[in-house]
Write an enzyme that holds these catalytic residues in place. Sequence first.
Site, PDB file in Angstrom:
ATOM      1  N   ARG A 232      33.512  18.992  24.638  1.00 42.78           N
ATOM      2  CA  ARG A 232      33.961  18.553  25.873  1.00 42.78           C
ATOM      3  C   ARG A 232      32.939  18.810  26.952  1.00 42.78           C
ATOM      4  NH1 ARG A 232      37.886  20.883  22.668  1.00 42.78           N
ATOM      5  NH2 ARG A 232      39.802  19.472  22.598  1.00 42.78           N
TER       6      ARG A 232
ATOM      7  N   LYS B  86      39.465  24.676  26.039  1.00 46.64           N
ATOM      8  CA  LYS B  86      40.549  24.079  26.013  1.00 46.64           C
ATOM      9  C   LYS B  86      41.519  24.593  24.972  1.00 46.64           C
ATOM     10  CE  LYS B  86      43.019  19.555  25.667  1.00 46.64           C
ATOM     11  NZ  LYS B  86      43.023  18.321  25.811  1.00 46.64           N
TER      12      LYS B  86
ATOM     13  N   HIS C  46      33.700  12.329  30.031  1.00 46.43           N
ATOM     14  CA  HIS C  46      34.397  12.250  28.844  1.00 46.43           C
ATOM     15  C   HIS C  46      33.899  11.202  27.799  1.00 46.43           C
ATOM     16  CE1 HIS C  46      37.468  13.949  26.234  1.00 46.43           C
ATOM     17  NE2 HIS C  46      37.979  12.958  25.901  1.00 46.43           N
TER      18      HIS C  46
END
Length: 189
Positions: free
Chosen positions: A39, A68, A137
């Site tokens: 990410r 995350k 992203h």
Amino acid sequence: MKFVEPIRDRKKIDVMKKLLASHPRDQLLFIMGINSALRVSDLLELTFRDVIDEAGECLEHIRLKETKTGKYNKIAIPKGVKKAIRQYSTLVYKGDLSHYLFQSRKGDNQPINRKTAWAIIQQAAKDAGIRDNIGAHSLRKTWAYHSYKAGTDILIIQDMLNHSSAAITLRYIGITQDEKDRAILSLDL
């Protein structure tokens, strides 16, 4: 937040690499992003210690705790990424492994933020003539999309992305109805 697409066209990827060549930090961000399942939040937290050793040699893997998920991950560093790391390190590494890889230009040893990463990738995509909605992203999605297209088992991609199902992963990488139709129609037993 808008839904972003992977960069599907390999020629456009090459164009983006060339467009970013005059900004080594930004080019390395792009190259590392499209060649890993990381990410953008994890990419931005990388330090030189995560990619090179005390002698300045590239490591074989990036080892990190994902922001995350809190999961520990080990990602191989491909040859092309190692080459980009070497080139970048030659230009900016000052001997302190704790410095952020994608350091802000403010000079305070802080990484660039997600908004800056988004702006870098979005502008390069626009300059490359990509009409899809592209953002930071998109890097992770691009890795997943091209891994799938290269024949990597969807379950491996699913695991790398920490998705709960293969269906989620296929939707995430933008496998469209047309591609599903082609899969059925091409077999024609």
